[in-house]
Every structure is written in C-alpha cells, then in structure tokens.
Motif scaffolding. Structure first.
Motif, PDB file in Angstrom:
ATOM      1  N   PRO A 103       0.829  -1.220   0.000  1.00 32.98           N
ATOM      2  CA  PRO A 103       0.000   0.000   0.000  1.00 32.98           C
ATOM      3  C   PRO A 103       0.858   1.263   0.000  1.00 32.98           C
ATOM      4  CG  PRO A 103       0.086  -0.965   2.194  1.00 32.98           C
ATOM      5  CD  PRO A 103       0.771  -1.943   1.290  1.00 32.98           C
ATOM      6  N   ASN A 131      -3.450   2.991  -5.325  1.00 36.47           N
ATOM      7  CA  ASN A 131      -4.776   2.959  -4.719  1.00 36.47           C
ATOM      8  C   ASN A 131      -4.974   4.117  -3.746  1.00 36.47           C
ATOM      9  OD1 ASN A 131      -5.427   0.652  -6.123  1.00 36.47           O
ATOM     10  ND2 ASN A 131      -4.905  -0.735  -4.449  1.00 36.47           N
ATOM     11  N   PRO A 144      -8.428   3.784 -12.556  1.00 32.35           N
ATOM     12  CA  PRO A 144      -8.246   2.744 -11.542  1.00 32.35           C
ATOM     13  C   PRO A 144      -7.240   1.711 -12.047  1.00 32.35           C
ATOM     14  CG  PRO A 144     -10.326   2.417 -12.700  1.00 32.35           C
ATOM     15  CD  PRO A 144      -9.736   3.689 -13.235  1.00 32.35           C
ATOM     16  N   GLY A 145      -6.201   1.467 -11.281  1.00 32.54           N
ATOM     17  CA  GLY A 145      -5.199   0.491 -11.694  1.00 32.54           C
ATOM     18  C   GLY A 145      -4.554   0.858 -13.019  1.00 32.54           C
TER      19      GLY A 145
END
Length: 543
Positions: A103, A131, A144-145
C-alpha cells in the motif's frame, strides 16, 4: 514653464516606478507547472534523442526550447513505485511503495501537497496506478489500476465514471478543460498530466491503427541474445520471462482472436469493452494482417529452409508487430503534448510555465530480445526527461549528468519557491540546468523488489556511475554483476570477476555502501519488505 517641467518629471518618475514594480512582480511571480508523465516510454522512442525510430515533434519542442537530459534514471523501474518516488522525492524503501503490491500512504508529504498549501491550484488527470484518493489535488481524475485504452473508467474526485472514447484523447481533453474552465485563475497552477500509453497492451487510437504498416524496424544488434543463452551474464538474465519471441501473447499483445494453432485467445473477451464501431475498426486493421501472417508462417511453413530460420522469421515478425503498436500509441501521446503546449502559447502562459515531460521508467524495445522493464540494465533504468522554462533554461540545453526521478519533487518546489521538506532525498536541478552550479552527484542508487512475480526478474539493488554499474541479485540467488558502460554499452559481459577491474570493483562497493547508508537502506530493510511480499503471496495462494 517650471510647473510644466516639474509635472513632466513627476509623470516620468511614476512611469519608471510602475515599470520597475511590474518588473519586480514579474520576477517574483511563481511559475505554473505542468508535469507530464507517460507510462513505459523508452527514451529511444522520442525523436529528440536521435535514434530515428519515430517522430515526436511536440515532445521534441521541449528539448528545442529547453533542456534534454541524456542520463535521467529511475530508482525502481516499475509503475506504482516510480510514481510514488516522483510524488514524495523519497526512495521506495522510505516512502513504503516498493512494488505494485504494497500500500501507499497518501498521508505522507508530497510535492503536490506542498504546492497546494502554498496557494497553487492543483489537479491530477490520467494514470497514477496507486490505490486511494490522491491527496494534494483540488481536482483528481485518475484511472483505476492500469486502466483501459478504450472506453475507460476514471475515478473523478472519488467517484467512478465511464467515458466513451480513447484514453489518451480523454485524458488530454479533460486536462485542457481543467486549464480552461475549472481551475482558480487567480492562483498559479500545477497540472500532473499522466498518460496510460505506451503501456502494454499497446492498443492504438483508431486514426493510427495502420501507422507504420509499411515500415520494417531493424531489431537491436542483441535481439537474438536468447540464442546465446545470455552468455557472459548470470542467472537473472537467463531466467526472466519477458522475451518478445517467447513470452509475449498472441491475443493480449499481438491482437489475434484465435492463435495460429486454432486456440481462442483472451483478446476476444477484451474487445467486449468496445462498441460495435470500435471493434470493426480494430478487426479491419488487424484481421487481414493476422490472416496473412498465419498463411505465410504456418500454412506455408515449408517455404522456410529449416526450423531455426522459421523461428527467427516469426520472432522478427513479432518484434515488428510489437514496435508498430508501441509507437502508434506514442503518436497519440505526442498529439496530446502538442495540444497542451498550444494552449499555453495561445493564452500567453508559455513564458511563465515550467513544463516537464518524463516517463515512470524506461522500456525494452527488443534489446536482449525483451519487452518490459524492471532490470537495472540501461534501457529500463534510463527514462526520458525534457524540461522547458524559458525564463531560466536556454534553448537546446543538453544535460549529461546523472539525475533521477527522485529529483523531480524538490526541483518543482524549488522553482515554485516553496521550502523543500527535509525528508525529501532528491536534489533540485534548477540551478544546475540553468548553468549556475557545476556540483552534482557522481552515482545513483537503484532497487527492485517485485519477485517472484510476472516476468520473473530477480530482486536486486545496485549503483551506477557515469561509466560503471554494480548490481547485486539476491533472495533465491546471490550473484553480482558489473559493467563498463564505455566499453560495453549494451551490457553483454559481466566483468565482476575480471582481475583488471579489481580496483574499480572495490571502489564501486565503497560507493554502494556509502549510498545505502546515506539513503537509509540496508539488508535488514530489504528482508522486511521481502517478508511482507511473501506474506502477501501466501495470502493470495490461500484464497
């Protein structure tokens, strides 16, 4: 008469005073900033670098009107960690984002946060691959991603929305919308403009689907390196899984609905995202060429003298398909850069806007037979960097010294006259690129963590100077590699055990130890991140 002369002198004084004040205000006016970050853009695929693969006239303007960096390097050649380094000005092992899995802590300091606090209007539009809701931005619109090339979803200030069209064009369109309509025009601005392209799977825009069809690209001299078994190097080069001929996929990468052996590919499923018109355009572009390939190389295979010749010809066909698609996506990126530069010119903003174009890392264009990045070898370590700021940077400046993406955050803050947080580890190159300072670093430090994983590039860290490179591959092996970049620019011969380089090797080890200590890295820290990664893999396996 005397009163008239006095009035004239008074008015003349006021004109000079107002002009002086205006000049002082202009001198202290903080610059606008546009940071352009593409994904996997090899420096060789920018025509300003002189390799002749393609033409990027708009990106080239930044070099013509500003500075071109020839030895810009990353600290960790993989998407999310590199972007975290750019944001924070800290190495991966300090900011915590060592791979695409761990993360990222958005609460830590970053250059956008510092600029926002200092009164800048801030926006991030495009790919970030990290993220969480981006912090430090008044407006964010991020993929996203990895995102999709066609009809992509974007997270707009935390809300998911789908947009029809091609991702590069959509990113540019909304960047311009923010500049024209949505920003606070009383403030200087920061725009972080991140393109998905030219990331795999290299899906071009409709208008460029047939670009380069008549061009046969000449592969690098070491394209057939796999045939030698990577002679002269260690385990890491031999066990990777990123060879164009062997590891690229018929569907995902080469756009075959059915592979040459009659098997359905995942490409058909990927096309479900496209509308009928878009699918028809792609089928019209790729269908006939794929059919012709299968007929020649599989149905008429007997025309080739032997299996080895056939395998080489198929490998070269794959290389050309890859190169054409990769460069096609870059054409759209260059178009977008041109649109933003035109906006600055048309609105008298170019003079006081710092524009930087870079990529999150380099990329292999067939060197060693490879695509992708990850290794500390030159093609993935080096990343393009072009900087324009007319007030300070002379047109046509060329910088050959060693800079890193670690330096972007402190440099941007320096230009904005905002204090650089003490925890940032990079150096501002503002004075250096303006010719006001000659002192600079003589070596850079690199780490790579994401193994075992896709492409199977071993964990490693190392040091690179202007001429030499020292790399340690570890975890399930313990091997050192060393290269003389002057004598062996393609890094084909490991000289770590060559007695003629013993003194240089010892000096490189001293430099490596010193840099690890300076930046706060150690074997213990590497072990800690390895344990976290293996725990993650174990958790995924147990699901």
């Amino acid at each position: 008469m005397m009163r008239s002369v006095g009035l004239f002198l008074f008015l003349l004084f006021m004109v000079f005073e107002l002009s002086f004040q205006a000049m002082c205000q202009e001198e202290t006016k903080r610059p606008n900033i546009i940071l352009m970050v593409s994904d996997d853009h090899a420096h060789k695929a920018i025509s300003a670098y002189g390799h002749g693969l393609n033409k990027t006239p708009n990106i080239d303007k930044l070099a013509e009107q500003g500075a071109l960096f020839t030895r810009s390097m990353v600290t960790n050649s993989i998407c999310a960690p590199s972007r975290a380094v750019i944001l924070t000005g800290k190495h991966s092992f300090i900011n915590g984002k060592v791979d695409n899995i761990q993360p990222f802590d958005w609460d830590q300091e970053s250059f956008p946060k510092a600029l926002q606090k200092a009164g800048y209007a801030t926006a991030m539009i495009g790919k970030i691959h990290i993220n969480g809701l981006p912090q430090g931005f008044d407006y964010s619109m991020v993929l996203p991603g990895q995102g999709h090339y066609y009809n992509p979803d974007f997270i707009v200030n935390g809300e998911m929305r789908r947009f029809d069209g091609y991702v590069t064009d959509i990113t540019t369109e909304h960047a311009l919308k923010w500049l024209k309509e949505d920003r606070d025009k009383e403030k200087p601005f920061l725009l972080v403009y991140n393109q998905k392209a030219p990331h795999r799977n290299w899906l071009p825009a409709p208008e460029y689907l047939n670009l380069y069809d008549g061009v046969d690209f000449i592969p690098p001299s070491n394209f057939f390196d796999p045939e030698t078994g990577y002679q002269g190097r260690g385990t890491a080069a031999k066990t990777q899984e990123m060879e164009i001929a062997r590891d690229a996929r018929w569907g995902h990468d080469f756009k075959f609905l059915t592979d040459p052996y009659g098997n359905e590919t995942t490409y058909r499923k990927a096309l479900n995202r496209l509308n009928e018109r878009q699918r028809a355009q792609l089928e019209a572009a790729y269908g006939p060429k794929n059919k012709a390939f299968i007929e020649k190389y599989f149905m008429e295979k007997k025309i080739f003298q032997d299996v080895e010749t056939w395998e080489r010809e198929v490998a070269l066909w794959k290389f050309n398909r890859y190169m054409r698609d990769y460069l096609r996506t870059i054409r759209s990126v260059d178009d977008g850069v041109g649109e933003l530069l035109d906006y600055l010119d048309e609105n008298d903003l170019a003079e006081n806007t710092l524009v930087i174009y870079t990529s999150d890392q380099g990329f292999y264009l067939g060197e060693h037979g490879w695509f992708d990045k990850r290794f500390m070898y030159e093609e993935s370590l080096r990343t393009p960097l072009l900087v324009r700021y007319p007030k300070e940077i002379k047109p046509g400046t060329v910088i050959d010294e060693l800079v890193q993406n670690l330096d972007l955050a402190p440099t941007l803050l320096d230009y904005a006259k905002v204090p650089v947080p003490v925890e940032m580890q990079g150096l501002s190159f503002r004075d250096f690129v303006a010719g006001k300072s000659e002192q600079w670093r003589d070596a850079v430090y690199y780490t790579y963590y994401q193994y075992p994983s896709v492409h199977m590039v071993k964990r490693h860290y190392g040091i690179s100077t202007e001429r030499y490179k020292l790399i340690h591959f570890y975890y399930d092996i313990d091997e050192w590699e060393m290269y003389d970049l002057k004598e062996d620019p393609d890094e084909m011969k490991n000289i770590y055990d060559d007695p003629e380089y013993a003194d240089i090797k010892a000096e490189l080890h001293r430099k490596l130890d010193a840099l690890r200590a300076k930046y706060g890295d150690s074997d213990e820290i590497q072990e800690e991140y390895l344990k976290k990664y293996l725990d993650h893999l174990s958790g995924e396996k147990g699901k």
